[in-house]
Scaffold this motif. Structure first.
Motif, PDB file in Angstrom:
ATOM      1  N   ALA A 171     -48.845  11.170   6.120  1.00  0.00           N
ATOM      2  CA  ALA A 171     -48.621   9.923   6.845  1.00  0.00           C
ATOM      3  C   ALA A 171     -47.129   9.655   6.926  1.00  0.00           C
ATOM      4  O   ALA A 171     -46.336  10.160   6.117  1.00  0.00           O
ATOM      5  CB  ALA A 171     -49.326   8.756   6.146  1.00  0.00           C
ATOM      6  N   TRP A 172     -46.750   8.859   7.937  1.00  0.00           N
ATOM      7  CA  TRP A 172     -45.374   8.401   8.071  1.00  0.00           C
ATOM      8  C   TRP A 172     -45.270   7.011   7.456  1.00  0.00           C
ATOM      9  O   TRP A 172     -46.068   6.131   7.763  1.00  0.00           O
ATOM     10  CB  TRP A 172     -44.964   8.349   9.540  1.00  0.00           C
ATOM     11  N   LEU A 173     -44.309   6.809   6.579  1.00  0.00           N
ATOM     12  CA  LEU A 173     -44.138   5.520   5.922  1.00  0.00           C
ATOM     13  C   LEU A 173     -42.869   4.842   6.411  1.00  0.00           C
ATOM     14  O   LEU A 173     -41.801   5.459   6.464  1.00  0.00           O
ATOM     15  CB  LEU A 173     -44.063   5.684   4.398  1.00  0.00           C
ATOM     16  N   GLU A 174     -43.012   3.565   6.756  1.00  0.00           N
ATOM     17  CA  GLU A 174     -41.888   2.766   7.243  1.00  0.00           C
ATOM     18  C   GLU A 174     -41.630   1.615   6.276  1.00  0.00           C
ATOM     19  O   GLU A 174     -42.555   0.872   5.926  1.00  0.00           O
ATOM     20  CB  GLU A 174     -42.191   2.206   8.629  1.00  0.00           C
ATOM     21  N   ALA A 175     -40.396   1.471   5.824  1.00  0.00           N
ATOM     22  CA  ALA A 175     -40.032   0.377   4.928  1.00  0.00           C
ATOM     23  C   ALA A 175     -40.131  -0.949   5.667  1.00  0.00           C
ATOM     24  O   ALA A 175     -39.722  -1.071   6.823  1.00  0.00           O
ATOM     25  CB  ALA A 175     -38.622   0.578   4.389  1.00  0.00           C
ATOM     26  N   ILE A 176     -40.678  -1.960   4.990  1.00  0.00           N
ATOM     27  CA  ILE A 176     -40.843  -3.292   5.578  1.00  0.00           C
ATOM     28  C   ILE A 176     -40.389  -4.338   4.561  1.00  0.00           C
ATOM     29  O   ILE A 176     -40.192  -4.034   3.378  1.00  0.00           O
ATOM     30  CB  ILE A 176     -42.313  -3.561   5.982  1.00  0.00           C
ATOM     31  N   ASP A 177     -40.221  -5.563   5.035  1.00  0.00           N
ATOM     32  CA  ASP A 177     -39.941  -6.661   4.120  1.00  0.00           C
ATOM     33  C   ASP A 177     -41.181  -6.943   3.269  1.00  0.00           C
ATOM     34  O   ASP A 177     -42.299  -6.572   3.640  1.00  0.00           O
ATOM     35  CB  ASP A 177     -39.568  -7.926   4.893  1.00  0.00           C
ATOM     36  N   GLN A 178     -40.989  -7.627   2.159  1.00  0.00           N
ATOM     37  CA  GLN A 178     -42.132  -7.998   1.340  1.00  0.00           C
ATOM     38  C   GLN A 178     -43.114  -8.809   2.180  1.00  0.00           C
ATOM     39  O   GLN A 178     -42.736  -9.792   2.814  1.00  0.00           O
ATOM     40  CB  GLN A 178     -41.696  -8.819   0.132  1.00  0.00           C
ATOM     41  N   PRO A 179     -44.380  -8.395   2.217  1.00  0.00           N
ATOM     42  CA  PRO A 179     -45.367  -9.116   3.032  1.00  0.00           C
ATOM     43  C   PRO A 179     -45.453 -10.588   2.646  1.00  0.00           C
ATOM     44  O   PRO A 179     -45.486 -10.934   1.462  1.00  0.00           O
ATOM     45  CB  PRO A 179     -46.676  -8.373   2.732  1.00  0.00           C
ATOM     46  N   GLU A 180     -45.494 -11.459   3.658  1.00  0.00           N
ATOM     47  CA  GLU A 180     -45.539 -12.889   3.403  1.00  0.00           C
ATOM     48  C   GLU A 180     -46.839 -13.319   2.753  1.00  0.00           C
ATOM     49  O   GLU A 180     -46.890 -14.336   2.068  1.00  0.00           O
ATOM     50  CB  GLU A 180     -45.332 -13.657   4.722  1.00  0.00           C
TER      51      GLU A 180
END
Length: 257
Positions: free
Chosen positions: A229-238
């Motif tokens: 899978a491709w993983l994309e960094a995101i902000d901490q989920p709200e």
């Protein structure tokens, strides 16, 4: 009395296993001893009672299911409780108590060794390790981060009692996501702890199937495409709803000979 308790023994073994700030990696023998000890720890030994009945307020509003709930239901959502047992520069010990359907989103443990023991309940675990050498892809969405290829290590429902899971800095599923199938509790040892100044910040990710992006069909991978899978960094989920709870088990006594 704390001396002789499983928690005290766990603390003392962690103290011998993990040096300050991860100065030297622990031996595999020491990790296995720690894992074997955690295998034997029961909910009662850490002050917990396994929850049998569902909370009548519902299952919470975590993940993509949030849009399916009214604002009234969202107000009933149950938080994930974190019960702090012990922390020092070398390691932390704590317990995550998850109500049904709650999610600890996909996140990493940079440079860390983590041992997780399900104390009661059923938990879906999905975990990845980064592919080496790294492969990057670019999402077409504006302002998106580059995505990095990872290999799936675990995608299964685990039910207590089961063996302690061990993840290492580069193997064992260093990036993982927990979803509570039933009310459950997880005893965690993290070594060394998260420390932003030391480069050990917690990063959250979202995953995309390998086939989501064109141009990588000829990439040499060892297994089926479904294993990547491709993983994309995101902000901490709200919608990560977590709070500190009160640990009621035997306390750790430092400087006990």
């Amino acid at each position: 009395m704390a001396k002789g308790s499983s928690v005290q023994t766990l603390y003392e073994l962690c103290k011998r296993t993990f040096l300050p700030s991860g100065a030297s990696p622990p031996s595999s023998h020491a990790i296995q001893m720690l894992s074997s000890l955690m295998d034997t720890i029961t909910p009662a030994e850490v002050g917990l009672k396994a929850e049998v009945l569902e909370d009548e307020r519902g299952h919470g509003f975590f993940g993509s299911t949030f849009s399916n709930y009214s604002s009234r239901t969202a107000g009933w959502a149950q938080p994930i409780n974190y019960l702090h047992i012990y922390e020092c520069d070398s390691f932390t010990i704590g317990i995550f108590c998850l109500p049904t359907s709650s999610v600890i989103p996909l996140h990493d443990h940079p440079g860390m060794t983590v041992l997780s023991k399900i104390l009661y309940g059923s938990l879906h675990v999905k975990s990845y390790d980064w592919v080496e050498p790294p492969y990057l892809a670019r999402n077409t969405e504006p302002f998106s981060s580059p995505m990095k290829l990872a290999k799936l290590q675990t995608d299964a429902v685990l039910m207590a009692p089961c063996q302690t899971r061990i993840l290492y800095p580069r193997t064992g599923g260093n990036l993982h996501c927990f979803t509570a199938v039933t009310p459950c509790a997880v005893l965690d040892v993290l070594a060394p702890p998260y420390d932003e100044a030391a480069g050990r910040s917690c990063t959250y990710y979202r995953d995309f199937p390998f086939c989501s992006f064109q141009g990588y069909e000829n990439l040499e991978i060892e297994e089926r495409e479904e294993e990547y899978a491709w993983l994309e960094a995101i902000d901490q989920p709200e919608n990560l709803y977590m709070r500190s709870g009160i640990y009621t088990g035997p306390p750790v006594q430092e400087n006990v000979i």
